[in-house]
Every structure is written in C-alpha cells, then in structure tokens.
Design an enzyme around this catalytic site. Structure first.
Site, mmCIF file in Angstrom:
data_model
loop_
_atom_site.group_PDB
_atom_site.id
_atom_site.type_symbol
_atom_site.label_atom_id
_atom_site.label_comp_id
_atom_site.label_asym_id
_atom_site.label_seq_id
_atom_site.Cartn_x
_atom_site.Cartn_y
_atom_site.Cartn_z
ATOM 1 N N GLU A 171 0.827 -1.212 0.000
ATOM 2 C CA GLU A 171 0.000 0.000 0.000
ATOM 3 C C GLU A 171 0.859 1.258 0.000
ATOM 4 O OE1 GLU A 171 -2.931 -0.264 -0.674
ATOM 5 O OE2 GLU A 171 -3.575 -2.243 -0.008
ATOM 6 N N ASN A 216 -0.549 7.425 0.350
ATOM 7 C CA ASN A 216 -1.828 8.102 0.556
ATOM 8 C C ASN A 216 -2.929 7.205 1.089
ATOM 9 O OD1 ASN A 216 -1.363 10.952 -0.283
ATOM 10 N ND2 ASN A 216 -0.478 9.848 -2.015
ATOM 11 N N LEU A 264 -1.424 13.874 -12.483
ATOM 12 C CA LEU A 264 -1.495 12.891 -13.547
ATOM 13 C C LEU A 264 -0.770 11.633 -13.105
ATOM 14 C CD1 LEU A 264 -2.480 12.514 -16.468
ATOM 15 C CD2 LEU A 264 -0.285 13.421 -17.247
#
Ligand SMILES: Nc1nc2c(ncn2[C@@H]2O[C@H](COP(=O)(O)OP(=O)(O)OP(=O)(O)O)[C@@H](O)[C@H]2O)c(=O)[nH]1
Ligand SMILES: *[C@@H]1O[C@H](CO)[C@@H](O)[C@H](O)[C@H]1NC(C)=O
Ligand SMILES: *[C@@H]1O[C@H](CO)[C@@H](O)[C@H](O)[C@H]1NC(C)=O
Length: 445
Positions: free
Chosen positions: A69, A72, A309
């Site tokens: 993970e 964020n 992006l």
C-alpha cells in the site's frame, strides 16, 4: 498490571528530552486540549501512596499496513486508527496511538537515499496531530516502554469462509492464521518481523484475528480480551472507517497538517513560478487546524491549473478510466482556455520516457523538480507532499480517477475553502463512455 503512568503527553515529566523540547513549541489550543484530561498529573511509580483509584492504565496501540500500500492509502488508514483510539479512550484506558515509521514504500524508489524509519514529524506537524488524539513516534514508544518490545501483535485478516450466506455482518473472532506468518520466532522465543525497519523490535505474542467491520469493532477485544500494555494491529487496512466523511473523520483529516518546512517550500515555489500568494488568492492558512474553517467558495487560488497525472501502475493495467498523454494534454488545454489560465502545474509520477513526451506536448508546463540535495532532505514522501500542496492552491484542479493521491488533494482544497466545481474533476479515458466525476465530500465541523 501495566505501569499506571497516566500518560499526559503534554505535561509528562518522564518523557525524553527530545519529546519535551518538542512540546515546548506547542500551541495554546493544544494545551487547552490536554488539560481536559489533566486530572492525572502524577505517576504511580513516583507517588506510590497517592490515590490511584481513578487512574486509567496507559496503553499503546501500534499498527502497520499491508506492505504494497502507498503513502496516501496509509494516510487514510491513520484516520481509521485515530478513530479507534478515540473510542478506546472514551471507554476506559488511556490509549496512545504510536505512529508507524514510514519506509520501504514500493513507490519510493529514488536511488541512494535512505528511506526507512522516517518519523511522522518529517511529513506532518506532530503538534497538530496531537491536538486530535494522543500520538507518539515509534522511538518515543521504545523510550517510554523501556525497550523495543511489543506485548502482542494481532494480525487482522478476513474470514476464511468469506461472507456466510452472502450476508455481510460485523464480526470479529480469533481464528487460525490464513496466510503464511510474516513473523518468525527467534532463539529466545520472541517474534521477529519487519517492524518498520527496526530490526531489534520483538513481539512477545502473535495471533490472528478475523475481522469484518468498522475500526471500532476492535475496541471490545482490546478492552476485554486483551490486557497487555502494547498491542499492534497488523494489516490495519482490513478495518473500515467508523464513519467515512463524518465529523470525526474530518477532525482527524484536518489535524494531518503537513510539516511546516514542506509547506514553506511549496509556498515559495508558488510565489516564484506561479505568481501565487495566500493574500492574493484567499488561501490563508492557520497552522492551528482547530481554527481553520474557511467558507466553501471563499478560496480563489493561484492563477494556474493544478494537475495530478498518475501514471506507472495506473497505465500498466490499461485501465479505461486513465487517459493517454495526448488525451490528458488536450483536456488541460481546454481547461486553461475555459478558465483563462496561462500556466499549468503538473504533479506526476510519470517515468522519464513519458515525461519527455509530456514536455514535448506541453512545453510550458511547470513542475516541482527537486535538486538531489532537496530530494535527500525531503525524500520521495516530502516531494509528493509539496506537489500536493501546490495542486491544492491552484485556481482549478484536475486529478486522476480513483487515485488516493488525488483524493488527498481534494480534501486539502476542501479545507482551504475552494468551490467544489474547481476541485472534483478528473481526467477521462480517451474512449471512456460514462466518465463519472469524483464525489464532493463536505467538511463536517
Ligand atoms: N511527487 C509525486 N509523487 C507521486 C505522484 N503521483 C504518484 N506519486 C508517487 O507514487 C506514490 C503512489 O501514489 P499513492 O497515491 O500514494 O499510492 P496509493 O496510496 O497506492 O494510491 P493510488 O494513487 O491510489 O495508487 C505516491 O505516494 C508518490 O510517492 C505525483 O504526482 N507527484
Ligand atoms: C473475547 O472474549 C469473549 C468472552 O470471553 C469471547 O466470547 C470472544 O470470542 C473473545 N473474542 C476474541 C476476538 O478473542
Ligand atoms: C501576478 O498577479 C498579479 C495580480 O493577480 C498581477 O497584477 C501581476 O501582473 C502578475 N504578475 C506576473 C508576473 O504575472
């Protein structure tokens, strides 16, 4: 019984030097917060004859997240754990959340820099976190605890049998471990494991728990079934939010103020390259998050389009909700024209080849490109935060579909008081038919 140390992070005299100096720089608001529980100012070990009937045992909650993970998502799991600690503190003992050091993140690949055992203080303002729920760094835990020992590790897992009868219900049970254990016993009978890169850390006991439900379903287990002082929840992402986007969620999210030095670098960059200052852009910020309550739509933002992006693994899977570079640039140009902006700031994890192509398609784009020295100082996590901070101050923002990196920018802009129309936008895949835009989650104060 655990030492009845009555943990008062602010006033604690038993804390180490660094911790005390750290607290000398606390806010008044924070002091007010702690005096609310300031009835326990003495330690049983210092005053054995003092009445301790009302004393609450000091207990530590540690946690870790599934290794793959990213940064964020881990920030999101912190919110769930903070919520659990609040529940635990309401119901009894004096629980403190131990912040899991950052490191060995899959995406943090900058070569030659040391990226493990990074304390939270390098990325976030600890005093701000503290004003929400008592937290300490892992090294502080070692010092207070008298060594790198964790009493018990609970590895959270799903149920081997899945949902019974296809029905989802909240439940938690001790069960045999489903996956191969990531911990092994040493000669002394202690468990060794990753422990955030602290090799000397040992656990006294490791068990598996099948859990299905919200973070606070662990509260009864931690209060009734387990009596040891320090408990670590591994695979903490297994637990869900107690109440996603509710007041408690937002309190914790708002308390996750970025470290000041990173904000300053971001502000500097805005001023120098994007003609953006808080005064002109109505993005005044209070370091004390409890005073930060910007009206929705009051923030104007700097005269640039902010873009996140996301590339790499998002394009390897050929997802239809992620655009080609050409498609993305076309959308950016449309937005700049529509909002009369002649600058675009791009945050991206694109590789060198894609970056080259992007620069060709969009020669005037502005990016934050740290020098090797800056990178060593801020690390990949700090650079990501600076990118997020700059995107958060743009007049208009557009992000990438279901990227937690973009979601965190949405929240930051919500805190700053941007009109939701300028925030909840995402790129569409070149041939995506129904391009649903991100959800607006309003702050509950
Ligand atoms: N500096 C910078 N880093 C980025 C950017 N986008 C992605 N990254 C890096 O790639 C990592 C992966 O993105 P994250 O969003 O954190 O990973 P995640 O939590 O799995 O979330 P997803 O984006 O949903 O995959 C980030 O933590 C950054 O290290 C960007 O625009 N700027
Ligand atoms: C906790 O203890 C209760 C009562 O003894 C028991 O029924 C329950 O199964 C235990 N739960 C866990 C997760 O160990
Ligand atoms: C910066 O913005 C201000 C006000 O928005 C404007 O007056 C000024 O000309 C801008 N400066 C540059 C260099 O673009």
């Amino acid at each position: 019984m655990a030492h009845v140390a009555l943990h008062i992070p602010l006033l604690s005299l038993t804390s180490t030097h660094s911790f005390s100096t750290f607290f000398l720089s606390t806010f008044a608001a924070f002091a007010a917060f702690e005096t609310a529980s300031g009835d326990n100012v003495f330690s049983a070990s210092h005053t054995p004859t003092a009445p301790v009937a009302a004393a609450r045992d000091l207990r530590y909650l540690l946690y870790d997240v599934n290794p793959p993970e990213g940064f964020n998502l881990r920030r999101d799991v912190y919110i769930r754990m903070a919520s659990l600690v609040k529940t635990l503190r309401k119901n009894g003992d004096d629980w403190v959340l131990v912040l899991p050091p950052w490191g060995r993140l899959y995406h943090w690949q900058s070569p030659n820099i040391h990226q493990i055992r990074i304390p939270w203080g390098e990325f976030f303002s600890l005093t701000s976190l503290q004003a929400n729920v008592p937290v300490i760094e892992y090294e502080e835990f070692i010092a207070e605890n008298g060594g790198p020992f964790i009493d018990q590790v609970l590895i959270l897992q799903n149920y081997a049998e899945g949902w019974t009868d296809g029905k989802w219900e909240e439940k938690v049970d001790e069960r045999p471990c489903i996956e191969k254990l990531m911990y092994s016993k040493d000669k002394q009978g202690y468990y060794r494991g990753w422990f955030w890169g602290y090799e000397e850390t040992r656990a006294r006991k490791v068990t598996c728990i099948s859990a299905q439900g919200h973070a606070s379903i662990m509260a009864p287990v931690l209060q009734k079934n387990i009596t040891v002082t320090s408990v670590m929840l591994d695979r903490a992402e297994t637990l869900l939010h107690d109440h996603y986007a509710g007041k408690d969620y937002w309190d914790t999210r708002r308390s996750m103020v970025f470290a000041k030095h990173l904000r300053l670098i971001g502000d500097d960059f805005r001023a120098k390259h994007l003609n953006s200052t808080d005064d002109r852009d109505n993005t005044g910020y209070s370091e004390d998050w409890t005073r930060m309550k910007a009206k929705l739509g009051s923030a104007k933002g700097g005269p640039y389009l902010g873009v996140h992006l996301r590339r790499k693994d998002f394009i390897w899977g050929h997802r239809e909700d992620v655009p080609t570079l050409k498609g993305a640039v076309k959308k950016m140009q449309q937005l700049m024209k529509k909002h009369k902006l002649n600058k675009v700031f791009v945050a991206t994890d694109a590789d060198d080849e894609e970056l080259k192509e992007l620069k060709k398609l969009l020669p005037d784009m502005v990016r934050f490109e740290p020098s090797p020295e800056d990178l060593e100082l801020f690390k990949d996590g700090g650079v990501a935060i600076i990118d997020q901070w700059i995107c958060a101050h743009a007049r208009v923002f557009i992000g990438t579909s279901v990227s937690t990196f973009s979601f965190r920018i949405h929240e930051e802009r919500e805190i700053l008081g941007f009109d939701p129309k300028t925030t909840y936008n995402r790129f569409c895949g070149d041939s995506e038919k129904e391009c649903e835009q991100p959800t607006h989650w309003k702050i509950v104060y």
